[in-house]
Design a protein around this motif. Structure first.
Motif, PDB file in Angstrom:
ATOM      1  N   ASP A  61       0.989  -1.442   0.081  1.00  0.00           N
ATOM      2  CA  ASP A  61       0.257  -0.025   0.043  1.00  0.00           C
ATOM      3  C   ASP A  61       0.804   1.369  -0.141  1.00  0.00           C
ATOM      4  N   THR A  65       0.835   3.846  -3.190  1.00  0.00           N
ATOM      5  CA  THR A  65       0.793   5.306  -2.759  1.00  0.00           C
ATOM      6  C   THR A  65       1.728   6.271  -3.395  1.00  0.00           C
ATOM      7  N   ASP A  69       1.383   9.140  -6.337  1.00  0.00           N
ATOM      8  CA  ASP A  69       1.536  10.319  -5.805  1.00  0.00           C
ATOM      9  C   ASP A  69       2.403  10.881  -6.753  1.00  0.00           C
ATOM     10  N   GLU A 135      -5.767   2.113  -4.634  1.00  0.00           N
ATOM     11  CA  GLU A 135      -5.024   3.204  -5.096  1.00  0.00           C
ATOM     12  C   GLU A 135      -5.430   3.821  -6.146  1.00  0.00           C
ATOM     13  N   ARG A 139      -7.466   7.506  -5.628  1.00  0.00           N
ATOM     14  CA  ARG A 139      -7.448   8.689  -6.372  1.00  0.00           C
ATOM     15  C   ARG A 139      -8.344   9.177  -7.262  1.00  0.00           C
TER      16      ARG A 139
END
Length: 206
Positions: A61, A65, A69, A135, A139
């Protein structure tokens, strides 16, 4: 990537783990990030890794992430000088771009097939896939929430909308890997706008 360093300028153990795991994932997205292998790559003990990431799911995770990002910036969704539908299409296109085009898209699909479809669905495999799916959904939901705060969305369930939009993007990613005519990018854009328009508040044309 913001990293924590000690007084000597060295990366902290948590960031060493993230750098190692992210590098390994980039080298081979189909690789299972085992605790032992990541710890060895990071130069830390498995106990230290477990201190920061108690489970393999927690590690994956964190890696995903970090990747999303960095690869999929969120600034575009906040540019209110651009119509909401254009911003959301651009953001979805960023997710789609990760699949690549042509041979890159075909390789992405081969990796997904070999990693998640061909083997028996073990708990580890399911957890790895759900982490990546989470994820992407996270988003897309963030983008939808941002637009909802602007009043560009009907009231409703953004989680369901995010899953719908992700399904559209998944289908377009598969289409990129298949033989297609020269108009694929135009068809792709038309499909993205059709999907986005189905969730955004209708424009008042009166």
């Amino acid at each position: 990537m913001a990293t924590a360093r000690d007084e000597s300028g060295e990366l902290g153990s948590r960031d060493k783990v993230l750098v190692a795991a992210t590098t390994m994932f980039a080298e081979n997205p189909g690789r299972r990030l085992s605790v032992r292998a990541v710890a060895a790559r990071a130069g830390v003990s498995t106990g230290s890794l477990r201190h920061h990431f108690p489970t393999q799911r927690a590690l994956l995770d964190a890696v995903l992430t970090l990747i999303y990002d960095r690869v999929i910036p969120t600034d575009r969704i906040h540019d209110t000088s651009v119509p909401a539908r254009d911003r959301l299409v651009d953001c979805l296109r960023q997710v789609l771009s990760m699949a690549g085009v042509g041979e890159q898209a075909r390789q992405s699909m081969r990796t997904a097939y070999e990693r998640f479809i061909l083997p028996e669905p073990t708990e580890d495999l399911r957890a790895a896939y759900l982490s990546m799916e989470h994820e992407v959904l996270r988003r897309i939901e963030y983008w939808l929430t941002t637009l909802a705060q602007e009043g560009a969305l009907h009231e409703g369930d953004n989680a369901r909308r995010a899953r719908f939009l992700m399904t559209v993007v998944d289908g377009l990613g598969l289409e990129r890997a298949l033989p297609a005519d020269d108009a694929i990018l135009r068809h792709e854009t038309d499909t993205l706008y059709l999907a986005v328009d189905s969730v955004l508040r209708p424009i008042d044309r009166s």
